[in-house]
Structures are given as structure tokens and as C-alpha cells.
Design a protein around this motif. Sequence first.
Motif, mmCIF file in Angstrom:
data_model
loop_
_atom_site.group_PDB
_atom_site.id
_atom_site.type_symbol
_atom_site.label_atom_id
_atom_site.label_comp_id
_atom_site.label_asym_id
_atom_site.label_seq_id
_atom_site.Cartn_x
_atom_site.Cartn_y
_atom_site.Cartn_z
ATOM 1 N N LYS A 142 30.612 9.155 80.868
ATOM 2 C CA LYS A 142 31.635 9.288 79.638
ATOM 3 C C LYS A 142 31.432 8.420 78.843
ATOM 4 O O LYS A 142 32.564 7.850 78.131
ATOM 5 N N LYS A 143 30.415 7.340 79.006
ATOM 6 C CA LYS A 143 30.232 6.427 77.835
ATOM 7 C C LYS A 143 29.152 6.768 76.747
ATOM 8 O O LYS A 143 28.360 6.012 76.325
ATOM 9 N N LYS A 144 29.406 7.699 76.119
ATOM 10 C CA LYS A 144 28.581 8.392 75.306
ATOM 11 C C LYS A 144 28.512 7.320 73.715
ATOM 12 O O LYS A 144 27.360 7.561 73.067
ATOM 13 N N GLU A 145 29.385 6.732 73.573
ATOM 14 C CA GLU A 145 29.570 5.622 72.354
ATOM 15 C C GLU A 145 28.453 4.828 72.875
ATOM 16 O O GLU A 145 27.912 4.008 71.721
ATOM 17 N N GLU A 146 27.770 4.526 73.886
ATOM 18 C CA GLU A 146 26.916 3.441 73.873
ATOM 19 C C GLU A 146 25.660 3.953 74.000
ATOM 20 O O GLU A 146 24.577 3.144 73.884
ATOM 21 N N THR A 198 20.289 6.870 79.268
ATOM 22 C CA THR A 198 20.916 8.062 78.818
ATOM 23 C C THR A 198 21.764 8.981 79.698
ATOM 24 O O THR A 198 23.017 9.231 79.404
ATOM 25 N N ASN A 236 22.680 6.762 71.325
ATOM 26 C CA ASN A 236 22.750 7.098 70.094
ATOM 27 C C ASN A 236 22.021 8.423 70.038
ATOM 28 O O ASN A 236 21.141 8.929 71.148
ATOM 29 N N LYS A 251 25.017 7.087 81.068
ATOM 30 C CA LYS A 251 26.027 6.962 80.071
ATOM 31 C C LYS A 251 26.452 8.340 79.681
ATOM 32 O O LYS A 251 27.835 8.407 79.431
#
Length: 444
Positions: free
Chosen positions: A419-423, A412, A425, A415
Amino acid sequence: MQATQSVNKGMLEKIFKLSEHNTNVKTEIIAGITTFMTMAYILVVNANILSDAGMDKSAVFAATAISAFIGCCVMGLLANYPIALAPGMGLNAFFAYTVVLGMGYSWQFALCAVLIEGLIFIVLTITNVREKIIDCIPPVLKHAVTAGIGLFIAFIGLSNSGIVVNGATIVALGNLTDPLVLLTIFGLILASILLAKNVKGAFLLAMITISSVGMIGGLVALPTGIVSAVPSLKPVFLQALSVPVNQIFSFDMIVVVFTFLFVDLFDTVGCLVGVASKGNMLDENGKLPKVKQALFADAIATTSGALLGTSTVTSYVESAAGIGDGGRTGLTAVTTGTLFLLSLFFAPIFTAIPTQATSPVLILVGVMMASSLTKIDFSDFTNAIPAFLTFAMMPLSYSIADGIIFGIISFTILKIATKKKEEINFSLIILSILFICKFIFLSK
């Protein structure tokens, strides 16, 4: 006679869908026996640990066997998975040495906490909370969990056999000239050859051979008999219901129940994901079909176990041994459960299986599960680092739950930081926050 056998096979085919899973009755039964032999130690170990808390050893032996039978049968019939259940190691130690001997509460108080835990798990399963936790774990961490459990199992096998021991460097190589260690190494070589030759029931054949050689050579104890009297449950049965109301609604009860809940939840999640992955039971999206039924089996087994008189019942990583021997359906679990029930009558035989016979199997199961590492993309450090922490921390912290915690938190954070927040939830973020709070407020 043949007509009866055909009817029985047809019934088993209908219940467990054997051909759909590319298996047969013989393979499933052998797998069930293998799983039982790798985890039969819990019958004696659990009774010994809980007796330190003041519980009747014979009664706990009976409660262990019956609760394992219930858990395995519910798992096999409800979820049709080859995953066995029994009172969990670690949780029984927390029960005896922390809650009872450390905090000074009665073993009845501890049993009540386990009962409450089981009832909460039933509610969480009905409301799909536990299922959502499993589904929110990203595929890379699921692969890491599988590999981590493999390393954990292998480490247990190496440690139990004396091949690795405590030393000046934390762990060290054991005495390889010790006859018992040599027996284990012989077993490891034999099991490896049988496995490499694709011999059906390789693990079971190896364990029988090693046990026989050890007993003939006088290295391990012979069974003290064949048939034994069935121990009475009376000293521990329904004692979870005897706790005073003021203790049930105390702060200490909340802390104890939460700890049982937390450890059992993520041990079970890790076991189900890891073992199911090894048995190719995950679907194309990396999810476990019938996970709700599997979690129900765990919750029902824990609740019934507390009423019978034992600590938390949970899914066992040793189930991977049976899967390694070809087990693919619930018939494997039911076979294991049946053997647990039979152990009430034939305890001297079942408890005579030496660690030198089971350790080689655990080591080789570790080898088989480590193949999941090939599915991890190590070129992406936001995946590689959490995956590494997951599978490394399991054996090093001696906890499946802690491995999952380190993996989820690091996944978490990395990510979000890259800046890979789309990966990730929202559920993963909530879990990470809860894990961090757990370390801050509940760690000693």
C-alpha cells in the motif's frame, strides 16, 4: 604555434565547456584513449560474429569503426557526454545466431530490422517516450543500475581474463598459475596502486604497461604491422534497403524489430543512467540533463550503422573507464570516436590490445561503480529487494535489460502490495505489465 594551440584550446573550451565541468583538454583526451582501449575489441569481435551470418568480415570491420565514430561524435557534440557508442555485444549475437542462422533469414533482412529499429527510436526520441521511460525509474533503482553495471563490467573483466571460468559450480576460479592470468593479476595490482595514488591517466598507463610486458615476454601477440589498407564497405553498404517488401511487412519482421527495440532500449537506459551517475551527471532530482540529445545520438548511430552494414549501435558501459580516468565532457567521446576512425588505417595496432590489459580496468571500474550501493536504503525491503534483484541479475543473466526488468517488476508489485502506491507512477505500472507480457509471450 602557441597562438594556434591557444585558439584550438579556446575552441574546445567553447564547444565542450571544459572549465565548467572542472576538466581540461589533456584529461579528456587521455580519458577518450582509455575508453577506446577498453572497447577496441569490438572491432574484431563484431566482424567475427557478423561474418558467421555470411557478411564480409573486412567490410563489417569498416562499418563497425565508422558507425562508432559517428555515434561517439554525435554524442559528444550534441549531448556533451563522455559516453562512447559502438555496435553492441549481445545484439550482434542475436543478429547473427538467432535471426540469420536460427530463423533462416538473410543478413540483409536482419540489417533491415536494425534500420527500422533505428527509425522507430528517432520517432520515440522526438516524442519524448524514451526520455519518459528514463525519468519514471525511481532513484533507488537508478542507484542499483549503477552498481549492477559495475558488477557486470567487473564480471566481464574477470571472465575475459580467465580469473573466473565455467565450472561444475556454474562459475569457478580459473587457473591462477596460467601466465596470461598472472599477467592480468599483475595488471590489476599495478592499476590499483596507480588509482590509489591518484595518478592521472592511471588506467591508460596500466594498459600500456601490461600490453608492453605481455608482448616483450611473448605472452601476447605483437602487432602484425602498423598501417593497413582501408577495407571497402561495398559488400555491406546499403544492403538493408535490398529486402523484398513482403519480408519487411511480415510478422517475423515485427518480432525481430521488437526484440531489437526492447533489448537496445533498456541496455541504453541502463548504460546512460549508470555511467552518468558515476560521472555525477545526474541533477538534484536524479534526472539526466540532455537525455534527449543522448538518446538521439543512439538512434542516429543505430540508423546510420544499419545503412553502413552493422548491427545495432548502442552506448557502451566501458565508457565508465574513461570517466574513471577523469572524462567529463563530449571531448572524451569525440576522442574515442576519432580513434575508431583511425583504426581503419592502423588496425594491426589497435586490434593488438590484449584482454589482459583491459580486464584489470574493467574490474576496477566495477569497484568504483559499486559505491552507489551506499545510497540504497536496505532497511526498507520494498526498496532493498528490487535494488538487489536489479544489480544481482545484471551479471547473473548477462543482461543489463533483464536486471532493469526484474527491478521494475518487483518494485511495482511490492509497493502496491504494501500500500505504498504513492511511490510508483502510472508509467511504471505500464512498463511492468509490458515486461510480464514479454516473458509470457516472447521467452523461449
